[in-house]
Design a protein around this motif. Sequence first.
Motif, PDB file in Angstrom:
ATOM      1  N   PRO A 306      -4.067  71.107  79.575  1.00 20.97           N
ATOM      2  CA  PRO A 306      -4.103  69.650  79.451  1.00 20.97           C
ATOM      3  C   PRO A 306      -3.162  69.096  78.389  1.00 20.97           C
ATOM      4  N   ARG A 307      -2.945  69.820  77.296  1.00 21.89           N
ATOM      5  CA  ARG A 307      -2.043  69.308  76.270  1.00 21.89           C
ATOM      6  C   ARG A 307      -0.608  69.237  76.781  1.00 21.89           C
ATOM      7  N   THR A 308      -0.184  70.243  77.531  1.00 19.00           N
ATOM      8  CA  THR A 308       1.154  70.219  78.123  1.00 19.00           C
ATOM      9  C   THR A 308       1.269  69.110  79.158  1.00 19.00           C
ATOM     10  N   ILE A 309       0.211  68.890  79.925  1.00 15.63           N
ATOM     11  CA  ILE A 309       0.228  67.801  80.906  1.00 15.63           C
ATOM     12  C   ILE A 309       0.394  66.463  80.203  1.00 15.63           C
ATOM     13  N   GLN A 310      -0.355  66.249  79.127  1.00 12.92           N
ATOM     14  CA  GLN A 310      -0.328  64.963  78.438  1.00 12.92           C
ATOM     15  C   GLN A 310       0.983  64.721  77.701  1.00 12.92           C
ATOM     16  N   LEU A 311       1.493  65.745  76.978  1.00 15.43           N
ATOM     17  CA  LEU A 311       2.634  65.545  76.087  1.00 15.43           C
ATOM     18  C   LEU A 311       3.975  65.829  76.742  1.00 15.43           C
ATOM     19  N   VAL A 312       4.004  66.633  77.797  1.00 13.60           N
ATOM     20  CA  VAL A 312       5.281  67.052  78.382  1.00 13.60           C
ATOM     21  C   VAL A 312       5.486  66.488  79.785  1.00 13.60           C
ATOM     22  N   LEU A 313       4.475  66.602  80.638  1.00 18.33           N
ATOM     23  CA  LEU A 313       4.667  66.245  82.043  1.00 18.33           C
ATOM     24  C   LEU A 313       4.492  64.753  82.296  1.00 18.33           C
ATOM     25  N   ILE A 314       3.375  64.181  81.870  1.00 19.02           N
ATOM     26  CA  ILE A 314       3.060  62.787  82.199  1.00 19.02           C
ATOM     27  C   ILE A 314       4.118  61.801  81.709  1.00 19.02           C
ATOM     28  N   PRO A 315       4.673  61.933  80.489  1.00 21.21           N
ATOM     29  CA  PRO A 315       5.701  60.964  80.070  1.00 21.21           C
ATOM     30  C   PRO A 315       6.951  60.947  80.937  1.00 21.21           C
ATOM     31  N   ASN A 316       7.191  61.987  81.725  1.00 14.32           N
ATOM     32  CA  ASN A 316       8.397  62.050  82.555  1.00 14.32           C
ATOM     33  C   ASN A 316       8.121  61.783  84.028  1.00 14.32           C
ATOM     34  N   VAL A 317       6.870  61.483  84.392  1.00 15.58           N
ATOM     35  CA  VAL A 317       6.520  61.318  85.799  1.00 15.58           C
ATOM     36  C   VAL A 317       7.147  60.061  86.376  1.00 15.58           C
ATOM     37  N   ALA A 318       7.032  58.927  85.675  1.00 12.00           N
ATOM     38  CA  ALA A 318       7.509  57.652  86.224  1.00 12.00           C
ATOM     39  C   ALA A 318       9.009  57.691  86.487  1.00 12.00           C
ATOM     40  N   GLY A 319       9.786  58.190  85.529  1.00 17.22           N
ATOM     41  CA  GLY A 319      11.233  58.269  85.737  1.00 17.22           C
ATOM     42  C   GLY A 319      11.606  59.200  86.866  1.00 17.22           C
ATOM     43  N   TYR A 320      10.890  60.319  86.988  1.00 19.90           N
ATOM     44  CA  TYR A 320      11.186  61.262  88.066  1.00 19.90           C
ATOM     45  C   TYR A 320      10.863  60.660  89.428  1.00 19.90           C
ATOM     46  N   ILE A 321       9.746  59.940  89.546  1.00 21.87           N
ATOM     47  CA  ILE A 321       9.365  59.354  90.837  1.00 21.87           C
ATOM     48  C   ILE A 321      10.390  58.313  91.274  1.00 21.87           C
ATOM     49  N   ARG A 322      10.939  57.569  90.336  1.00 22.28           N
ATOM     50  CA  ARG A 322      11.971  56.582  90.714  1.00 22.28           C
ATOM     51  C   ARG A 322      13.191  57.285  91.297  1.00 22.28           C
ATOM     52  N   LEU A 323      13.633  58.342  90.638  1.00 17.00           N
ATOM     53  CA  LEU A 323      14.773  59.093  91.170  1.00 17.00           C
ATOM     54  C   LEU A 323      14.442  59.747  92.507  1.00 17.00           C
ATOM     55  N   LEU A 324      13.214  60.236  92.640  1.00 15.43           N
ATOM     56  CA  LEU A 324      12.808  60.875  93.889  1.00 15.43           C
ATOM     57  C   LEU A 324      12.759  59.875  95.034  1.00 15.43           C
ATOM     58  N   ASP A 325      12.228  58.680  94.790  1.00 13.71           N
ATOM     59  CA  ASP A 325      12.168  57.665  95.847  1.00 13.71           C
ATOM     60  C   ASP A 325      13.559  57.257  96.308  1.00 13.71           C
ATOM     61  N   SER A 326      14.469  57.089  95.362  1.00  6.69           N
ATOM     62  CA  SER A 326      15.838  56.720  95.754  1.00  6.69           C
ATOM     63  C   SER A 326      16.518  57.840  96.534  1.00  6.69           C
ATOM     64  N   LYS A 327      16.207  59.091  96.189  1.00 14.28           N
ATOM     65  CA  LYS A 327      16.805  60.215  96.901  1.00 14.28           C
ATOM     66  C   LYS A 327      16.253  60.332  98.313  1.00 14.28           C
ATOM     67  N   LEU A 328      14.963  60.086  98.482  1.00 12.53           N
ATOM     68  CA  LEU A 328      14.365  60.187  99.810  1.00 12.53           C
ATOM     69  C   LEU A 328      14.794  59.043 100.717  1.00 12.53           C
ATOM     70  N   LYS A 329      15.087  57.879 100.146  1.00 12.02           N
ATOM     71  CA  LYS A 329      15.547  56.759 100.970  1.00 12.02           C
ATOM     72  C   LYS A 329      16.940  56.989 101.527  1.00 12.02           C
ATOM     73  N   ASP A 330      17.765  57.736 100.775  1.00 10.85           N
ATOM     74  CA  ASP A 330      19.163  57.917 101.176  1.00 10.85           C
ATOM     75  C   ASP A 330      19.381  59.143 102.057  1.00 10.85           C
ATOM     76  N   THR A 331      18.331  59.862 102.409  1.00 11.50           N
ATOM     77  CA  THR A 331      18.506  61.085 103.199  1.00 11.50           C
ATOM     78  C   THR A 331      17.754  60.989 104.515  1.00 11.50           C
ATOM     79  N   THR A 332      18.265  61.726 105.493  1.00 14.54           N
ATOM     80  CA  THR A 332      17.603  61.825 106.796  1.00 14.54           C
ATOM     81  C   THR A 332      17.187  63.260 107.108  1.00 14.54           C
ATOM     82  N   ASP A 333      17.368  64.156 106.140  1.00 13.67           N
ATOM     83  CA  ASP A 333      17.037  65.564 106.326  1.00 13.67           C
ATOM     84  C   ASP A 333      15.516  65.731 106.238  1.00 13.67           C
TER      85      ASP A 333
END
Length: 450
Positions: A306-333
Amino acid sequence: MKFMKHGKRSKLSCEDVNHSLKLTTNEIFYGYGFRGPLNYIRCGVKENELFQIEDKEMDLKDVIASPLPKCPRETSFQVHWLAIDGNVPLIPQNVDPEDVKKRAESTVPQATPESIPSVRHVLSPEMELYFKKVTGAVLAVKVDLDEVTPQSDKLTPATKAFFAVTRSLSADLGLYQIVPYFARFISENVGKSLRNVVRLKALMRMTKALLNNPNLAVELYLHQLMPAILTCIVGKQLCEDSLKDDHWSLREYAAQLVAFICDKYGKYFKDVQPRVVKTLLHSFLDPTKPLTTHYGAIKGLIGMGPRTIQLVLIPNVAGYIRLLDSKLKDTTDERVKEEGKHCWDTLLSISAYYLSTAAQYHKDIEQLLNTEANSENGKKTRREKEASKKRKLEHLEPAKDATIHQTIIFHELNAITARFEELYKVFGEALVAQIQDPSFYTRQIQPTES
């Protein structure tokens, strides 16, 4: 004199005297190590034979005229570069590489002396046979191990042999001699089987069986096992077709295996978990890596606790999801969309779990403080003690002043509410649907005029 006569010499030496002193258990003379013969002359006594060492007569003028000896050099040291970025600098202290080449070319090759063979670790015939049986059973697996269990009725002979091997590796005594051979076998075959997901699953289960054996010192070979396990987590392609083959479960199993190693051997090797977290975080945040690597890194970070989830993973989730959504919109694979869906669903699930756990934690703390403030005797009940232990993400130590508690909780509540708003912007109502008590966050957010 006896040593001189036994040596068939006519002149007595200092070593003869020292040998005689040693023989009579007396202290020898130190400082008289001259190996040359000593010339003895007779004294003027007639009654007894008395000898003395002949002393040379030296003229004082010759002693004065002789040159003085050289003064000894003072002890000193000098620093110079042996090599700079692999290049040897041409200074007087270093040997010129060209001279070395010329000497090597000019010298006549000589017959090489016979080298003494190095000592090899020889296994007994029984151990060699056991090693061949175990490795053969692991390599013979052709069925997905996630689809069968040891209790299944319809098991092939190869699968039955594999389950028998894993039971033996996890409990048998006397296997310490072949543990290094098993570690090398796992490391080499993971590199050779990067497209064979069935074999990789068998190798990971073999690794888990070795780690479960309390009689083996597997921690001595973690430097060989950890790269192989991390490869099964963040490897680019672990199967022939990612749409048909289930490599997701392999990455999840390997992530659980790494978490097990960090939990079991972290007290002996303090840098294991930080290095693993750093490697996984780098793979997760690298946009050039494929989505399969991102998924494995996410699973690995979740397994770190849980400490790694709180301090390492969660703070980077929002930025990663934005990049992931833009990548999925631009692909047809379809393959990329499937991989992105796995990453998106995993991050949504862990975000909802984090927010649900944090909300429950704050509710328990508020209830505990209110109960302590309203109680007359100040004693805690059993239910209150259990509520105080449910601190999964924050380890808040009890303070004497309730005001300090309330201040800390207020700031933590603001931080967790801001995190909910950040994640809600990228996940939307899907996040609210998976939180156990979404009203805890919705009542904290003040409505604003549009």
